[in-house]
Structure formats: structure tokens, C-alpha cells
Motif scaffolding. Structure first.
Motif, PDB file in Angstrom:
ATOM      1  N   TYR A  59       4.668  61.919  -5.280  1.00  7.10           N
ATOM      2  CA  TYR A  59       4.964  62.291  -3.905  1.00  7.10           C
ATOM      3  C   TYR A  59       3.727  62.541  -3.046  1.00  7.10           C
ATOM      4  N   ALA A  60       2.604  62.838  -3.623  1.00  5.40           N
ATOM      5  CA  ALA A  60       1.412  63.141  -2.838  1.00  5.40           C
ATOM      6  C   ALA A  60       0.897  61.888  -2.137  1.00  5.40           C
ATOM      7  N   PRO A  61       0.464  61.993  -0.883  1.00 13.52           N
ATOM      8  CA  PRO A  61      -0.116  60.844  -0.181  1.00 13.52           C
ATOM      9  C   PRO A  61      -1.347  60.345  -0.935  1.00 13.52           C
ATOM     10  N   SER A  62      -1.462  59.030  -1.077  1.00 12.71           N
ATOM     11  CA  SER A  62      -2.580  58.469  -1.849  1.00 12.71           C
ATOM     12  C   SER A  62      -2.925  57.085  -1.333  1.00 12.71           C
ATOM     13  N   TRP A  63      -4.035  56.554  -1.811  1.00 10.40           N
ATOM     14  CA  TRP A  63      -4.432  55.189  -1.515  1.00 10.40           C
ATOM     15  C   TRP A  63      -5.186  54.648  -2.715  1.00 10.40           C
ATOM     16  N   SER A  64      -5.364  53.350  -2.754  1.00  8.57           N
ATOM     17  CA  SER A  64      -6.113  52.730  -3.848  1.00  8.57           C
ATOM     18  C   SER A  64      -6.998  51.628  -3.304  1.00  8.57           C
ATOM     19  N   ILE A  65      -8.021  51.290  -4.045  1.00  8.13           N
ATOM     20  CA  ILE A  65      -8.957  50.232  -3.656  1.00  8.13           C
ATOM     21  C   ILE A  65      -8.782  49.059  -4.601  1.00  8.13           C
ATOM     22  N   ASP A  66      -8.414  47.917  -4.038  1.00 11.06           N
ATOM     23  CA  ASP A  66      -8.213  46.690  -4.832  1.00 11.06           C
ATOM     24  C   ASP A  66      -7.257  46.910  -5.999  1.00 11.06           C
ATOM     25  N   GLY A  67      -6.178  47.690  -5.734  1.00 11.30           N
ATOM     26  CA  GLY A  67      -5.174  47.904  -6.759  1.00 11.30           C
ATOM     27  C   GLY A  67      -5.600  48.813  -7.885  1.00 11.30           C
ATOM     28  N   GLY A  68      -6.671  49.583  -7.684  1.00 12.39           N
ATOM     29  CA  GLY A  68      -7.159  50.472  -8.730  1.00 12.39           C
ATOM     30  C   GLY A  68      -6.363  51.757  -8.820  1.00 12.39           C
ATOM     31  N   GLU A  69      -6.929  52.761  -9.481  1.00 13.19           N
ATOM     32  CA  GLU A  69      -6.259  54.044  -9.654  1.00 13.19           C
ATOM     33  C   GLU A  69      -6.027  54.706  -8.294  1.00 13.19           C
ATOM     34  N   PRO A  70      -4.880  55.390  -8.134  1.00 18.05           N
ATOM     35  CA  PRO A  70      -4.610  56.068  -6.852  1.00 18.05           C
ATOM     36  C   PRO A  70      -5.639  57.147  -6.568  1.00 18.05           C
ATOM     37  N   GLN A  71      -6.024  57.246  -5.306  1.00 17.50           N
ATOM     38  CA  GLN A  71      -6.993  58.241  -4.845  1.00 17.50           C
ATOM     39  C   GLN A  71      -6.262  59.264  -3.969  1.00 17.50           C
ATOM     40  N   TYR A  72      -6.659  60.537  -4.092  1.00 19.95           N
ATOM     41  CA  TYR A  72      -6.017  61.613  -3.343  1.00 19.95           C
ATOM     42  C   TYR A  72      -7.059  62.383  -2.541  1.00 19.95           C
ATOM     43  N   ASP A  73      -6.649  62.865  -1.375  1.00 18.07           N
ATOM     44  CA  ASP A  73      -7.548  63.672  -0.562  1.00 18.07           C
ATOM     45  C   ASP A  73      -7.878  64.976  -1.269  1.00 18.07           C
ATOM     46  N   PRO A  74      -9.073  65.519  -1.030  1.00 20.63           N
ATOM     47  CA  PRO A  74      -9.471  66.771  -1.691  1.00 20.63           C
ATOM     48  C   PRO A  74      -8.544  67.949  -1.399  1.00 20.63           C
ATOM     49  N   TYR A  75      -7.875  67.932  -0.240  1.00 20.97           N
ATOM     50  CA  TYR A  75      -7.020  69.066   0.108  1.00 20.97           C
ATOM     51  C   TYR A  75      -5.799  69.178  -0.792  1.00 20.97           C
ATOM     52  N   ILE A  76      -5.450  68.098  -1.507  1.00 24.82           N
ATOM     53  CA  ILE A  76      -4.254  68.101  -2.344  1.00 24.82           C
ATOM     54  C   ILE A  76      -4.314  69.195  -3.404  1.00 24.82           C
ATOM     55  N   ASP A  77      -5.481  69.418  -3.996  1.00 24.58           N
ATOM     56  CA  ASP A  77      -5.619  70.446  -5.031  1.00 24.58           C
ATOM     57  C   ASP A  77      -5.193  71.813  -4.510  1.00 24.58           C
ATOM     58  N   GLU A  78      -5.591  72.125  -3.283  1.00 22.39           N
ATOM     59  CA  GLU A  78      -5.244  73.412  -2.699  1.00 22.39           C
ATOM     60  C   GLU A  78      -3.748  73.490  -2.389  1.00 22.39           C
ATOM     61  N   VAL A  79      -3.179  72.393  -1.897  1.00 24.49           N
ATOM     62  CA  VAL A  79      -1.752  72.361  -1.578  1.00 24.49           C
ATOM     63  C   VAL A  79      -0.912  72.568  -2.833  1.00 24.49           C
ATOM     64  N   LEU A  80      -1.314  71.959  -3.943  1.00 23.47           N
ATOM     65  CA  LEU A  80      -0.528  72.028  -5.185  1.00 23.47           C
ATOM     66  C   LEU A  80      -0.430  73.439  -5.740  1.00 23.47           C
ATOM     67  N   LYS A  81      -1.416  74.264  -5.478  1.00 28.07           N
ATOM     68  CA  LYS A  81      -1.406  75.606  -6.054  1.00 28.07           C
ATOM     69  C   LYS A  81      -1.053  76.709  -5.052  1.00 28.07           C
ATOM     70  N   THR A  82      -0.735  76.296  -3.810  1.00 33.45           N
ATOM     71  CA  THR A  82      -0.472  77.285  -2.763  1.00 33.45           C
ATOM     72  C   THR A  82       0.968  77.199  -2.271  1.00 33.45           C
ATOM     73  N   PRO A  83       1.730  78.301  -2.313  1.00 34.95           N
ATOM     74  CA  PRO A  83       3.086  78.301  -1.745  1.00 34.95           C
ATOM     75  C   PRO A  83       3.025  78.033  -0.234  1.00 34.95           C
ATOM     76  N   ALA A  84       4.077  77.397   0.287  1.00 37.52           N
ATOM     77  CA  ALA A  84       4.118  77.044   1.708  1.00 37.52           C
ATOM     78  C   ALA A  84       5.085  77.942   2.459  1.00 37.52           C
ATOM     79  N   SER A  85       4.756  78.236   3.705  1.00 36.11           N
ATOM     80  CA  SER A  85       5.663  78.988   4.574  1.00 36.11           C
ATOM     81  C   SER A  85       6.618  78.019   5.258  1.00 36.11           C
TER      82      SER A  85
END
Length: 457
Positions: free
Chosen positions: A106-132
Motif C-alpha cells: 500500500y505504500a507509495p513507491s517507484w522503481s527504476i527500470d523494473g527494479g526493486e520498489p523504492q520508498y520515500d524516507p518519510y515512510i519509516d516515520e509514518v509506519l511507526k506513528t499513529p495518525a489523527s
């Protein structure tokens, strides 16, 4: 938090409306002079219809009106409901889509030439932080303000959300329904929410069909149903363009109508952050039968120009005639204009309102900025046609009994105005521009933390 009683506000609105013609103000005003209106010299002809009257441009005296923006008190008032305390009461949640074994789906991602998905650095913080809670949709009915909030800040989907209500009379808040899971009964928080017959109706974008689906939620039982009987996503043969379903609650009447549109695909426009593939060219309208709870077809036309509109219980629509001119058709008359391009805003037995909007698509494909917005108000009794340049006010319009609400509908920083066509006076409303919607006689707009409600009767 002490809230103003809505009944008292309605009384104030009635008093304000009754005294509006006598109201005097010392406030400053700004005059906006419109540019010359487009004219077409050749004679227009109308398609034969069975209506009782035929009108053409030659039946109306055109009167260009210099618009005056007045910062005095508007003829209609609004109340502000602070929702921030409610959002704080709801607390924070960890959406199920953040779980270790599923978040990569579900996390937004992108890949280069069909390689492994890349995620923005902010994702780590979102995954461990409850949302209001964040407000996504709202509706109004039986003196209750309903709103849907989402706690899903990872993929902005329907994995963790709640439906809430605020009773305008008792000033009490309630949490009506809550959901946490990966198989939501609603497909997306992008859409429209309406109230009718003790149910909330949702028009939501559905990735599975690349279009919109319509759902109903029974407030008493807490159950959801697919309200469109499995017909969502039907493609009109020969056009190859996916359609959308647009839920409309007709102003002033307890009618729930939705439209199944096909678009011409020429360009895009954005209204309240909803994507539209150009102008509607085919439409099938369905209305809710209050006795059976089912929808039935009430209108079908494959030669329209823009969305049909509902005015005093009747359907009106625009089309291009065989002279390539815009004509407006209702049950009682046809008005053939001189324009080759114009969108219908409103049409009843006394008034027809059209607009012309020229967009600067180079600014942003998904959030176009209008270069020019012209408004035309035809008076069928006085045989006059008032013309306005409202570019500085906005390109979206909501009709009321005494005037026209004008707004841009693109962000929280814009403003709402109330135009009285006969005087050319436009008043600034004490409301947010974002997500301005008509819910029966009530206009609702909001910010991230507040709602603004105005009664137009």
C-alpha cells in the motif's frame, strides 16, 4: 465548547433575508469592470421541441454589468462549527495497512527500470506513528451534520475510518460507525456523501472499475449495500471512455439522484479535487424511489453539452444544435443562444444561467486556473440578459433563492461570494472555499478542523 443553536440561526437568516433590500452599509467596495462579451452576428435557429415556448438571443436585451465586491454584511449568514475538539476525542490510530507483513502493498513507491520498489524516507516515520483523524466527506440531513474521518495516512485509503454525527439541536457528537481492516465496504475516501431516507449515500472512486461506485449506509442498522445494483463501471459503447457516477441531492427537495456520465475526454477539470475527463456528452439519470428504496431511470440523452441540472423538480440540459450553437432545453421551453461553448448552471421558468470558463492548462493539468470566467443571467419575464465578468471571484456556482454563490473550489485559501445579479453586488461570505457543497437548502464548506453551514432559504 458552546455552539449556537441552529434554530436560532435559521431565524436570523430569515430576518436577514427579509431586511436585505433595506440594509445600508458604510463598508468599502471594489468595482470590477468586465471586458466586452463575445458576440456572434449570424442568426441562430432552434431545434423543434414540443415545449410551450421558444426563445432566441434576439428576445433579450444584453446588459453588461460592472461587478461591485462589497465587504459589508451579506444577505445570508453562516455559522461555524469547530470540529477540532471532536477530532481530538477520536484520538489516534494505527491503520491496518501499516502492518509489517502488508505495508509494502500500500505504500507509495517507484522503481527504476523494473527494479526493486523504492520508498520515500518519510515512510519509516509514518509506519511507526499513529495518525489523527482527517475529515474526508460530509452530509447534512434531519438537522444533523454527518462527516467521515480517516486515520489512514499511509495510502489515503479506506483501511481505518469512522462516520460521526453532530446534532445541531442538542449540540452533541456521536460516533456512528467505525471500521479497521483491509476490505472496506467503501472503496475510497475520494467522492461525495449525501443523506436521504435515514441513510448515507456514498459516491466513491473504485480502482477495480476505474470509475465511481455508489453505496448506501443504513444509519440505524449500520449496514452497507451496493446501491447501483452491480452496474458500476459500465462503458458506453463506441466511446471507449470510462464513466463516472455523480451523486446529487436536489436542492430544496428530498430527492436523491445520481448520473451515469460519459465524457468527451478533451482536457480535464478539477472541482473540489475530483477528477473529471472533460465535458459530459452522454448521461443517464436515476432517482431513488422512497417507497421501494430502489433506483429507476428518469432521464437519458446522448446529445448533451455538460451536466444536466435539477431546478424546482425539473431536469434541464444544454446541447449543441445543428447550427453548432448552445441551446438550453427544459420541459416548458427551449432557449437557443449565440454561443458555441457555454455550460448550463441553472434553468427554471423564470431564469436561465450560463457560464463560460477559459482555463490556463499550462499552469497545472490537474488544477487548472481560469483565465476568464463569464456569467450570463437570462430573465425570461423581463427579456433581459445580464452579463458579468466574475474571473476574480471563481468558476463554480450554487444557486439560491435570492442570489448566486460563487467560489473557486481548489484550496482553503480561496473565498466564497454571494452575488445579487439585479444589483451587481457581490458580498464576501464568512465561509471556507474548500469543498463547498449544496445539501438541500444548506450550503456546507469546511477546513481541516471546522465546518461552515449556511441556510439559503
Amino acid at each position: 465548547m458552546k455552539y449556537m443553536k441552529f434554530a436560532a440561526v435559521l431565524l436570523a437568516l430569515v430576518m436577514a433575508a427579509g431586511c436585505s433590500d433595506k440594509k445600508k452599509t458604510d463598508s468599502s467596495s471594489e468595482e470590477i469592470k468586465g471586458e466586452p462579451i463575445e458576440t456572434v452576428s449570424d442568426e441562430t435557429e432552434t431545434k423543434p421541441y414540443s415545449g410551450s415556448s421558444e426563445y432566441s438571443e434576439s428576445d433579450f436585451s444584453e446588459i453588461p454589468v460592472s461587478l461591485t465586491v462589497n465587504d459589508g454584511e451579506a444577505p445570508i449568514n453562516s455559522i461555524k462549527i469547530e470540529i477540532q475538539p471532536v477530532l481530538e476525542m477520536l484520538g489516534e490510530r494505527m491503520s491496518p495497512c501499516k502492518a509489517d507483513d502488508v505495508w509494502q502493498q500500500y505504500a507509495p513507491s517507484w522503481s527504476i527500470d523494473g527494479g526493486e520498489p523504492q520508498y520515500d524516507p518519510y515512510i519509516d516515520e509514518v509506519l511507526k506513528t499513529p495518525a489523527s483523524a482527517k475529515i474526508k466527506m460530509c452530509a447534512f440531513g434531519d438537522n444533523v451534520l454527518y462527516f467521515l474521518v480517516s486515520f489512514d495516512d499511509l495510502c489515503d485509503n479506506m483501511h481505518d475510518w469512522a462516520i460521526c454525527g453532530y446534532d445541531m439541536e442538542t449540540e452533541k457528537y456521536s460516533e456512528i460507525f467505525t471500521y479497521e481492516g483491509l476490505e472496506s465496504p467503501i472503496s475510497s475516501p475520494v467522492g461525495t456523501m449525501r443523506y436521504a431516507d435515514g441513510k448515507l449515500w456514498f459516491k466513491c472512486y473504485n480502482d477495480d472499475i476505474q470509475g465511481y461506485s455508489l453505496y448506501s449506509f443504513d444509519i440505524e442498522s449500520g449496514s452497507f449495500e451496493d446501491a447501483f445494483d452491480g452496474k458500476n463501471g459500465e462503458i458506453y459503447e463506441g466511446y471507449g471512455i470510462d464513466n463516472t457516477i455523480d451523486a446529487i441531492l436536489n436542492a430544496g427537495e428530498n430527492r436523491l439522484v445520481f448520473a451515469d456520465y460519459s465524457f468527451d475526454g478533451n482536457g480535464v477539470s478539477t472541482v473540489n479535487n475530483e477528477f473529471r475527463k472533460g465535458r459530459a456528452i452522454k448521461a443517464v439519470l436515476y432517482e431513488l424511489d422512497h417507497d421501494t428504496g430502489k433506483f429507476s431511470e428518469i432521464f437519458s440523452n446522448d446529445n448533451i453539452y455538460g451536466d444536466p441540472v435539477f431546478c424546482n423538480g425539473r431536469i434541464a440540459y444544454a446541447y449543441r444544435n445543428d447550427k453548432n450553437k448552445i441551446a438550453v432545453h427544459t420541459e416548458n421551453y427551449t432557449l437557443t443562444t449565440k454561443f458555441r461553448s457555454a455550460d448550463l448552471v441553472y434553468a427554471d421558468d423564470k431564469t436561465v444561467v450560463l457560464k463560460q470558463v477559459d482555463y490556463n492548462y499550462s499552469a497545472s493539468e490537474y488544477d487548472p486556473t481560469p483565465d476568464k470566467v463569464l456569467l450570463f443571467v437570462y430573465d425570461l419575464e423581463k427579456h433581459t440578459k445580464l452579463t458579468f465578468d466574475v474571473t476574480k471571484l471563481g468558476s463554480q456556482f450554487i444557486m439560491t433563492d435570492g442570489g448566486i454563490i460563487i467560489y473557486q473550489g481548489t484550496n482553503f485559501m480561496e473565498k466564497l461570494y454571494y452575488l445579487i445579479p439585479e444589483s451587481g453586488m457581490a458580498f464576501l461570505l464568512n465561509m471556507s472555499d474548500y469543498s463547498a457543497e449544496s445539501h438541500g437548502n444548506v450550503i456546507i464548506s469546511r477546513t481541516y478542523t471546522d465546518f461552515y453551514i449556511a441556510d439559503t432559504k
